[in-house]
Scaffold this motif. Structure first.
Motif, PDB file in Angstrom:
ATOM      1  N   TYR A  17       0.840  -1.184   0.000  1.00 31.64           N
ATOM      2  CA  TYR A  17       0.000   0.000   0.000  1.00 31.64           C
ATOM      3  C   TYR A  17       0.884   1.247   0.000  1.00 31.64           C
ATOM      4  CZ  TYR A  17      -4.014  -2.813   1.553  1.00 31.64           C
ATOM      5  OH  TYR A  17      -5.022  -3.720   1.651  1.00 31.64           O
ATOM      6  N   ASP A  18       0.344   2.337  -0.558  1.00 39.25           N
ATOM      7  CA  ASP A  18       1.054   3.604  -0.415  1.00 39.25           C
ATOM      8  C   ASP A  18       0.745   4.182   0.966  1.00 39.25           C
ATOM      9  OD1 ASP A  18      -1.513   4.732  -0.557  1.00 39.25           O
ATOM     10  OD2 ASP A  18      -1.305   5.262  -2.669  1.00 39.25           O
ATOM     11  N   ALA A  19       1.393   5.295   1.290  1.00 46.57           N
ATOM     12  CA  ALA A  19       1.256   5.860   2.634  1.00 46.57           C
ATOM     13  C   ALA A  19      -0.178   6.293   2.922  1.00 46.57           C
ATOM     14  CB  ALA A  19       2.208   7.051   2.788  1.00 46.57           C
ATOM     15  N   GLU A  20      -0.855   6.834   1.912  1.00 46.38           N
ATOM     16  CA  GLU A  20      -2.225   7.306   2.129  1.00 46.38           C
ATOM     17  C   GLU A  20      -3.162   6.154   2.464  1.00 46.38           C
ATOM     18  OE1 GLU A  20      -5.807   9.717  -0.235  1.00 46.38           O
ATOM     19  OE2 GLU A  20      -3.812   9.472  -1.154  1.00 46.38           O
ATOM     20  N   ARG A  21      -3.068   5.049   1.690  1.00 50.53           N
ATOM     21  CA  ARG A  21      -3.931   3.899   1.958  1.00 50.53           C
ATOM     22  C   ARG A  21      -3.587   3.274   3.313  1.00 50.53           C
ATOM     23  NH1 ARG A  21      -8.383   1.743   2.795  1.00 50.53           N
ATOM     24  NH2 ARG A  21      -8.101  -0.441   3.383  1.00 50.53           N
ATOM     25  N   THR A  22      -2.310   3.297   3.671  1.00 51.32           N
ATOM     26  CA  THR A  22      -1.890   2.742   4.959  1.00 51.32           C
ATOM     27  C   THR A  22      -2.522   3.503   6.106  1.00 51.32           C
ATOM     28  OG1 THR A  22       0.208   1.992   4.008  1.00 51.32           O
ATOM     29  CG2 THR A  22       0.103   2.177   6.402  1.00 51.32           C
ATOM     30  N   ARG A  23      -2.492   4.837   6.025  1.00 53.86           N
ATOM     31  CA  ARG A  23      -3.114   5.656   7.082  1.00 53.86           C
ATOM     32  C   ARG A  23      -4.615   5.399   7.160  1.00 53.86           C
ATOM     33  NH1 ARG A  23       0.720   9.499   5.293  1.00 53.86           N
ATOM     34  NH2 ARG A  23      -0.750  10.310   3.751  1.00 53.86           N
ATOM     35  N   THR A  24      -5.248   5.298   5.996  1.00 55.61           N
ATOM     36  CA  THR A  24      -6.694   5.041   5.965  1.00 55.61           C
ATOM     37  C   THR A  24      -7.016   3.697   6.594  1.00 55.61           C
ATOM     38  OG1 THR A  24      -6.942   6.379   3.966  1.00 55.61           O
ATOM     39  CG2 THR A  24      -8.714   4.826   4.462  1.00 55.61           C
ATOM     40  N   ALA A  25      -6.195   2.675   6.311  1.00 59.07           N
ATOM     41  CA  ALA A  25      -6.425   1.343   6.859  1.00 59.07           C
ATOM     42  C   ALA A  25      -6.339   1.350   8.387  1.00 59.07           C
ATOM     43  CB  ALA A  25      -5.427   0.347   6.276  1.00 59.07           C
ATOM     44  N   VAL A  26      -5.421   2.126   8.935  1.00 65.31           N
ATOM     45  CA  VAL A  26      -5.307   2.233  10.394  1.00 65.31           C
ATOM     46  C   VAL A  26      -6.614   2.741  10.977  1.00 65.31           C
ATOM     47  CG1 VAL A  26      -4.201   3.521  12.271  1.00 65.31           C
ATOM     48  CG2 VAL A  26      -2.802   2.528  10.455  1.00 65.31           C
ATOM     49  N   ARG A  27      -7.183   3.762  10.361  1.00 66.08           N
ATOM     50  CA  ARG A  27      -8.422   4.344  10.884  1.00 66.08           C
ATOM     51  C   ARG A  27      -9.606   3.402  10.689  1.00 66.08           C
ATOM     52  NH1 ARG A  27      -6.665  10.267   8.519  1.00 66.08           N
ATOM     53  NH2 ARG A  27      -5.006  10.590  10.078  1.00 66.08           N
ATOM     54  N   GLU A  28      -9.567   2.636   9.619  1.00 61.55           N
ATOM     55  CA  GLU A  28     -10.633   1.643   9.418  1.00 61.55           C
ATOM     56  C   GLU A  28     -10.582   0.566  10.502  1.00 61.55           C
ATOM     57  OE1 GLU A  28     -10.868   2.113   4.531  1.00 61.55           O
ATOM     58  OE2 GLU A  28      -9.874   0.380   5.425  1.00 61.55           O
ATOM     59  N   HIS A  29      -9.379   0.131  10.847  1.00 59.38           N
ATOM     60  CA  HIS A  29      -9.247  -0.845  11.935  1.00 59.38           C
ATOM     61  C   HIS A  29      -9.774  -0.259  13.249  1.00 59.38           C
ATOM     62  CE1 HIS A  29      -5.975  -2.950   9.459  1.00 59.38           C
ATOM     63  NE2 HIS A  29      -6.929  -3.846   9.647  1.00 59.38           N
ATOM     64  N   LEU A  30      -9.472   0.991  13.497  1.00 58.29           N
ATOM     65  CA  LEU A  30      -9.937   1.614  14.735  1.00 58.29           C
ATOM     66  C   LEU A  30     -11.458   1.764  14.753  1.00 58.29           C
ATOM     67  CD1 LEU A  30      -7.145   4.303  15.238  1.00 58.29           C
ATOM     68  CD2 LEU A  30      -7.604   2.315  16.699  1.00 58.29           C
ATOM     69  N   ALA A  31     -12.057   2.014  13.608  1.00 60.99           N
ATOM     70  CA  ALA A  31     -13.521   2.088  13.536  1.00 60.99           C
ATOM     71  C   ALA A  31     -14.138   0.723  13.861  1.00 60.99           C
ATOM     72  CB  ALA A  31     -13.959   2.554  12.150  1.00 60.99           C
ATOM     73  N   ILE A  32     -13.520  -0.338  13.373  1.00 58.40           N
ATOM     74  CA  ILE A  32     -13.987  -1.690  13.706  1.00 58.40           C
ATOM     75  C   ILE A  32     -13.884  -1.918  15.217  1.00 58.40           C
ATOM     76  CG2 ILE A  32     -13.580  -4.169  13.410  1.00 58.40           C
ATOM     77  CD1 ILE A  32     -12.309  -3.410  10.637  1.00 58.40           C
ATOM     78  N   PHE A  33     -12.728  -1.557  15.772  1.00 55.76           N
ATOM     79  CA  PHE A  33     -12.513  -1.754  17.211  1.00 55.76           C
ATOM     80  C   PHE A  33     -13.534  -0.975  18.028  1.00 55.76           C
ATOM     81  CE2 PHE A  33     -10.833  -0.258  21.240  1.00 55.76           C
ATOM     82  CZ  PHE A  33     -10.548  -1.458  21.872  1.00 55.76           C
ATOM     83  N   ASP A  34     -13.767   0.278  17.677  1.00 55.64           N
ATOM     84  CA  ASP A  34     -14.701   1.108  18.449  1.00 55.64           C
ATOM     85  C   ASP A  34     -16.096   0.497  18.446  1.00 55.64           C
ATOM     86  OD1 ASP A  34     -12.693   2.894  19.087  1.00 55.64           O
ATOM     87  OD2 ASP A  34     -13.191   4.312  17.484  1.00 55.64           O
ATOM     88  N   ALA A  35     -16.521  -0.053  17.302  1.00 51.74           N
ATOM     89  CA  ALA A  35     -17.844  -0.679  17.230  1.00 51.74           C
ATOM     90  C   ALA A  35     -17.881  -1.950  18.076  1.00 51.74           C
ATOM     91  CB  ALA A  35     -18.198  -0.996  15.774  1.00 51.74           C
ATOM     92  N   ILE A  36     -16.794  -2.726  18.061  1.00 50.97           N
ATOM     93  CA  ILE A  36     -16.729  -3.929  18.897  1.00 50.97           C
ATOM     94  C   ILE A  36     -16.782  -3.539  20.376  1.00 50.97           C
ATOM     95  CG2 ILE A  36     -15.226  -5.828  19.643  1.00 50.97           C
ATOM     96  CD1 ILE A  36     -14.231  -6.014  16.732  1.00 50.97           C
ATOM     97  N   ALA A  37     -15.982  -2.536  20.745  1.00 52.06           N
ATOM     98  CA  ALA A  37     -15.919  -2.106  22.145  1.00 52.06           C
ATOM     99  C   ALA A  37     -17.264  -1.570  22.626  1.00 52.06           C
ATOM    100  CB  ALA A  37     -14.834  -1.045  22.317  1.00 52.06           C
ATOM    101  N   ALA A  38     -18.026  -0.959  21.721  1.00 51.60           N
ATOM    102  CA  ALA A  38     -19.337  -0.410  22.075  1.00 51.60           C
ATOM    103  C   ALA A  38     -20.432  -1.474  22.069  1.00 51.60           C
ATOM    104  CB  ALA A  38     -19.702   0.723  21.114  1.00 51.60           C
TER     105      ALA A  38
END
Length: 248
Positions: A173-194
Protein backbone atom coordinates in the motif's frame (compact mmCIF):
# COMPACT_ATOMS: atom_id res chain seq x y z
CA UNK A 1 10.65 -44.29 17.27
CA UNK A 2 10.20 -46.10 13.94
CA UNK A 3 9.94 -44.49 10.52
CA UNK A 4 6.15 -44.98 10.35
CA UNK A 5 5.70 -42.98 13.54
CA UNK A 6 8.08 -40.25 12.42
CA UNK A 7 6.61 -39.65 8.95
CA UNK A 8 3.50 -37.65 10.00
CA UNK A 9 5.60 -35.28 12.12
CA UNK A 10 8.11 -34.86 9.31
CA UNK A 11 5.29 -34.24 6.82
CA UNK A 12 3.82 -31.52 9.06
CA UNK A 13 7.25 -29.96 9.47
CA UNK A 14 7.85 -30.05 5.70
CA UNK A 15 4.38 -28.61 5.10
CA UNK A 16 5.06 -25.63 7.39
CA UNK A 17 8.52 -25.04 5.93
CA UNK A 18 7.37 -25.12 2.30
CA UNK A 19 4.33 -22.98 3.06
CA UNK A 20 6.55 -20.36 4.73
CA UNK A 21 8.84 -20.32 1.68
CA UNK A 22 5.82 -19.68 -0.55
CA UNK A 23 4.09 -17.05 1.58
CA UNK A 24 7.35 -15.18 2.24
CA UNK A 25 7.99 -15.01 -1.51
CA UNK A 26 11.23 -16.98 -1.40
CA UNK A 27 9.50 -19.39 -3.77
CA UNK A 28 7.57 -17.27 -6.24
CA UNK A 29 4.28 -17.84 -8.01
CA UNK A 30 4.79 -19.98 -11.11
CA UNK A 31 8.07 -21.44 -9.83
CA UNK A 32 8.58 -25.20 -10.04
CA UNK A 33 9.25 -27.26 -6.91
CA UNK A 34 11.67 -30.16 -6.76
CA UNK A 35 11.00 -32.94 -4.25
CA UNK A 36 14.67 -33.90 -4.28
CA UNK A 37 15.92 -30.34 -3.76
CA UNK A 38 13.47 -29.76 -0.91
CA UNK A 39 14.30 -33.06 0.78
CA UNK A 40 18.01 -32.21 0.61
CA UNK A 41 17.35 -28.71 1.91
CA UNK A 42 15.38 -29.99 4.92
CA UNK A 43 17.55 -33.06 5.48
CA UNK A 44 14.64 -35.50 5.27
CA UNK A 45 13.49 -38.21 2.87
CA UNK A 46 11.34 -37.44 -0.14
CA UNK A 47 8.24 -39.19 1.28
CA UNK A 48 7.26 -36.48 3.83
CA UNK A 49 8.08 -33.78 1.26
CA UNK A 50 5.77 -35.52 -1.24
CA UNK A 51 3.00 -35.70 1.37
CA UNK A 52 3.47 -32.03 2.25
CA UNK A 53 3.26 -31.07 -1.42
CA UNK A 54 -0.02 -32.98 -1.78
CA UNK A 55 -1.44 -31.18 1.26
CA UNK A 56 -0.35 -27.78 -0.08
CA UNK A 57 -1.96 -28.59 -3.42
CA UNK A 58 -5.19 -29.42 -1.57
CA UNK A 59 -4.92 -26.04 0.17
CA UNK A 60 -4.71 -24.30 -3.20
CA UNK A 61 -1.11 -23.13 -2.91
CA UNK A 62 0.44 -25.57 -5.37
CA UNK A 63 -0.61 -26.92 -8.74
CA UNK A 64 0.43 -30.44 -9.75
CA UNK A 65 0.61 -30.70 -13.54
CA UNK A 66 0.91 -34.29 -14.84
CA UNK A 67 4.07 -34.94 -16.87
CA UNK A 68 5.36 -31.43 -16.09
CA UNK A 69 5.81 -31.05 -12.36
CA UNK A 70 4.58 -29.11 -9.36
CA UNK A 71 4.30 -25.32 -9.42
CA UNK A 72 3.37 -22.54 -7.03
CA UNK A 73 -0.07 -21.39 -8.09
CA UNK A 74 -0.45 -18.08 -9.88
CA UNK A 75 -3.65 -16.56 -8.59
CA UNK A 76 -5.88 -14.73 -11.04
CA UNK A 77 -8.04 -11.66 -10.48
CA UNK A 78 -10.95 -14.09 -10.15
CA UNK A 79 -9.05 -15.91 -7.38
CA UNK A 80 -8.52 -12.60 -5.60
CA UNK A 81 -12.22 -11.80 -5.92
CA UNK A 82 -13.24 -15.19 -4.48
CA UNK A 83 -10.82 -14.81 -1.57
CA UNK A 84 -12.31 -11.36 -0.96
CA UNK A 85 -15.85 -12.78 -0.89
CA UNK A 86 -14.94 -15.44 1.67
CA UNK A 87 -13.08 -12.91 3.80
CA UNK A 88 -16.20 -10.74 3.87
CA UNK A 89 -18.15 -13.66 5.29
CA UNK A 90 -15.54 -14.86 7.79
CA UNK A 91 -14.27 -11.54 9.07
CA UNK A 92 -17.71 -9.97 9.13
CA UNK A 93 -18.90 -12.80 11.37
CA UNK A 94 -15.76 -12.56 13.52
CA UNK A 95 -16.41 -8.84 14.12
CA UNK A 96 -20.08 -9.55 14.88
CA UNK A 97 -19.19 -12.25 17.42
CA UNK A 98 -16.43 -10.15 18.99
CA UNK A 99 -18.90 -7.29 19.52
CA UNK A 100 -21.32 -9.75 21.13
CA UNK A 101 -18.68 -11.25 23.44
CA UNK A 102 -16.63 -8.16 24.26
CA UNK A 103 -13.12 -6.78 23.82
CA UNK A 104 -10.22 -8.95 24.93
CA UNK A 105 -6.94 -7.63 26.40
CA UNK A 106 -5.13 -8.71 23.21
CA UNK A 107 -7.53 -6.77 21.00
CA UNK A 108 -7.26 -3.74 23.28
CA UNK A 109 -3.45 -3.93 23.10
CA UNK A 110 -3.45 -3.92 19.29
CA UNK A 111 -5.89 -0.99 19.30
CA UNK A 112 -3.48 0.98 21.48
CA UNK A 113 -0.74 0.37 18.89
CA UNK A 114 -3.07 1.43 16.09
CA UNK A 115 -3.95 4.66 17.92
CA UNK A 116 -0.24 5.41 18.32
CA UNK A 117 0.25 4.88 14.58
CA UNK A 118 -2.73 7.09 13.81
CA UNK A 119 -1.24 9.82 16.01
CA UNK A 120 1.97 9.63 13.98
CA UNK A 121 -0.01 10.28 10.82
CA UNK A 122 -1.74 13.27 12.40
CA UNK A 123 1.63 14.67 13.49
CA UNK A 124 2.93 14.34 9.93
CA UNK A 125 5.31 11.49 10.73
CA UNK A 126 5.71 9.08 7.82
CA UNK A 127 4.29 5.67 8.71
CA UNK A 128 6.41 2.58 8.17
CA UNK A 129 4.20 0.61 5.78
CA UNK A 130 5.65 -2.81 6.69
CA UNK A 131 5.24 -2.28 10.44
CA UNK A 132 1.76 -0.80 10.03
CA UNK A 133 0.60 -3.72 7.91
CA UNK A 134 1.95 -6.20 10.46
CA UNK A 135 -0.03 -4.45 13.20
CA UNK A 136 -3.06 -4.58 10.93
CA UNK A 137 -2.75 -8.35 10.54
CA UNK A 138 -2.33 -8.63 14.32
CA UNK A 139 -5.63 -6.77 14.70
CA UNK A 140 -7.40 -9.31 12.48
CA UNK A 141 -5.88 -12.17 14.47
CA UNK A 142 -6.94 -10.60 17.78
CA UNK A 143 -10.45 -9.99 16.42
CA UNK A 144 -10.81 -13.68 15.55
CA UNK A 145 -9.52 -14.64 18.98
CA UNK A 146 -12.13 -12.34 20.53
CA UNK A 147 -14.82 -14.04 18.42
CA UNK A 148 -13.90 -17.24 20.29
CA UNK A 149 -14.96 -19.67 17.55
CA UNK A 150 -12.31 -22.28 16.81
CA UNK A 151 -13.76 -23.47 13.49
CA UNK A 152 -14.18 -19.92 12.23
CA UNK A 153 -10.55 -19.15 13.09
CA UNK A 154 -9.23 -22.35 11.49
CA UNK A 155 -11.08 -21.55 8.26
CA UNK A 156 -9.68 -18.02 8.31
CA UNK A 157 -6.11 -19.28 8.78
CA UNK A 158 -6.45 -21.61 5.80
CA UNK A 159 -7.72 -18.75 3.65
CA UNK A 160 -5.06 -16.36 4.92
CA UNK A 161 -2.37 -18.67 3.54
CA UNK A 162 -3.86 -18.27 0.06
CA UNK A 163 -4.24 -14.55 0.65
CA UNK A 164 -0.51 -14.32 1.43
CA UNK A 165 0.22 -15.95 -1.91
CA UNK A 166 -2.08 -13.48 -3.66
CA UNK A 167 -0.30 -10.53 -2.06
CA UNK A 168 2.99 -11.56 -3.71
CA UNK A 169 1.63 -10.04 -6.93
CA UNK A 170 0.64 -6.74 -5.36
CA UNK A 171 2.88 -3.83 -4.35
CA UNK A 172 2.68 -2.54 -0.80
CA UNK A 173 0.00 0.00 0.00
CA UNK A 174 1.05 3.60 -0.41
CA UNK A 175 1.26 5.86 2.63
CA UNK A 176 -2.23 7.31 2.13
CA UNK A 177 -3.93 3.90 1.96
CA UNK A 178 -1.89 2.74 4.96
CA UNK A 179 -3.11 5.66 7.08
CA UNK A 180 -6.69 5.04 5.96
CA UNK A 181 -6.43 1.34 6.86
CA UNK A 182 -5.31 2.23 10.39
CA UNK A 183 -8.42 4.34 10.88
CA UNK A 184 -10.63 1.64 9.42
CA UNK A 185 -9.25 -0.84 11.93
CA UNK A 186 -9.94 1.61 14.74
CA UNK A 187 -13.52 2.09 13.54
CA UNK A 188 -13.99 -1.69 13.71
CA UNK A 189 -12.51 -1.75 17.21
CA UNK A 190 -14.70 1.11 18.45
CA UNK A 191 -17.84 -0.68 17.23
CA UNK A 192 -16.73 -3.93 18.90
CA UNK A 193 -15.92 -2.11 22.15
CA UNK A 194 -19.34 -0.41 22.07
CA UNK A 195 -21.06 -3.77 21.64
CA UNK A 196 -22.57 -2.91 18.24
CA UNK A 197 -22.25 -6.11 16.15
CA UNK A 198 -23.97 -4.90 12.97
CA UNK A 199 -21.84 -1.76 12.90
CA UNK A 200 -18.66 -3.74 13.51
CA UNK A 201 -19.57 -6.11 10.69
CA UNK A 202 -20.29 -3.20 8.33
CA UNK A 203 -16.95 -1.55 9.13
CA UNK A 204 -15.16 -4.83 8.37
CA UNK A 205 -16.96 -5.10 5.01
CA UNK A 206 -16.03 -1.51 4.15
CA UNK A 207 -12.40 -2.05 5.17
CA UNK A 208 -12.01 -5.24 3.15
CA UNK A 209 -13.70 -3.74 0.10
CA UNK A 210 -11.48 -0.65 0.17
CA UNK A 211 -8.43 -2.91 0.51
CA UNK A 212 -9.59 -5.00 -2.45
CA UNK A 213 -10.08 -1.89 -4.56
CA UNK A 214 -6.53 -0.76 -3.80
CA UNK A 215 -5.10 -4.18 -4.65
CA UNK A 216 -6.96 -4.50 -7.93
CA UNK A 217 -5.99 -1.00 -8.96
CA UNK A 218 -2.37 -1.99 -8.40
CA UNK A 219 -2.84 -5.02 -10.65
CA UNK A 220 -5.12 -3.76 -13.42
CA UNK A 221 -3.97 -0.99 -15.79
CA UNK A 222 -6.03 2.23 -15.64
CA UNK A 223 -7.22 1.57 -19.21
CA UNK A 224 -9.13 -1.52 -18.04
CA UNK A 225 -11.45 -0.33 -15.25
CA UNK A 226 -14.04 -2.97 -16.15
CA UNK A 227 -11.73 -5.69 -14.79
CA UNK A 228 -11.65 -3.92 -11.44
CA UNK A 229 -15.41 -3.67 -11.45
CA UNK A 230 -15.76 -7.38 -12.17
CA UNK A 231 -13.39 -8.22 -9.34
CA UNK A 232 -15.45 -6.23 -6.84
CA UNK A 233 -18.92 -7.12 -8.03
CA UNK A 234 -19.01 -10.73 -6.91
CA UNK A 235 -21.44 -10.55 -4.04
CA UNK A 236 -19.80 -7.92 -1.84
CA UNK A 237 -22.36 -6.37 0.51
CA UNK A 238 -23.76 -3.08 -0.70
CA UNK A 239 -22.39 -0.09 1.19
CA UNK A 240 -24.68 1.69 3.60
CA UNK A 241 -25.40 5.39 3.06
CA UNK A 242 -22.90 6.16 5.84
CA UNK A 243 -20.15 4.14 4.19
CA UNK A 244 -20.89 5.71 0.81
CA UNK A 245 -20.53 9.20 2.28
CA UNK A 246 -17.08 8.29 3.56
CA UNK A 247 -15.97 7.37 0.04
CA UNK A 248 -16.80 10.78 -1.40
Amino acid sequence: MNQTQRTPALSESAYSAIRNLIVSGEIRAGEALSERALSERFGISRTPVREAIRALANDGLLEIVPMRGTFVRQLSVRDLSEIHEVRLALEGMAAWLAAQKGVTPALEEVAVRLRALDAQGIDGIELDVDITQRVGWQFHEAMFAAADNVRLTETYHALRTQNGLALQRIPHYDAERTRTAVREHLAIFDAIAAGRPEEAQRHVWDHLTHAMQARLQALVPPAAPSAVAVGLSAGAPTATPASKSRKR
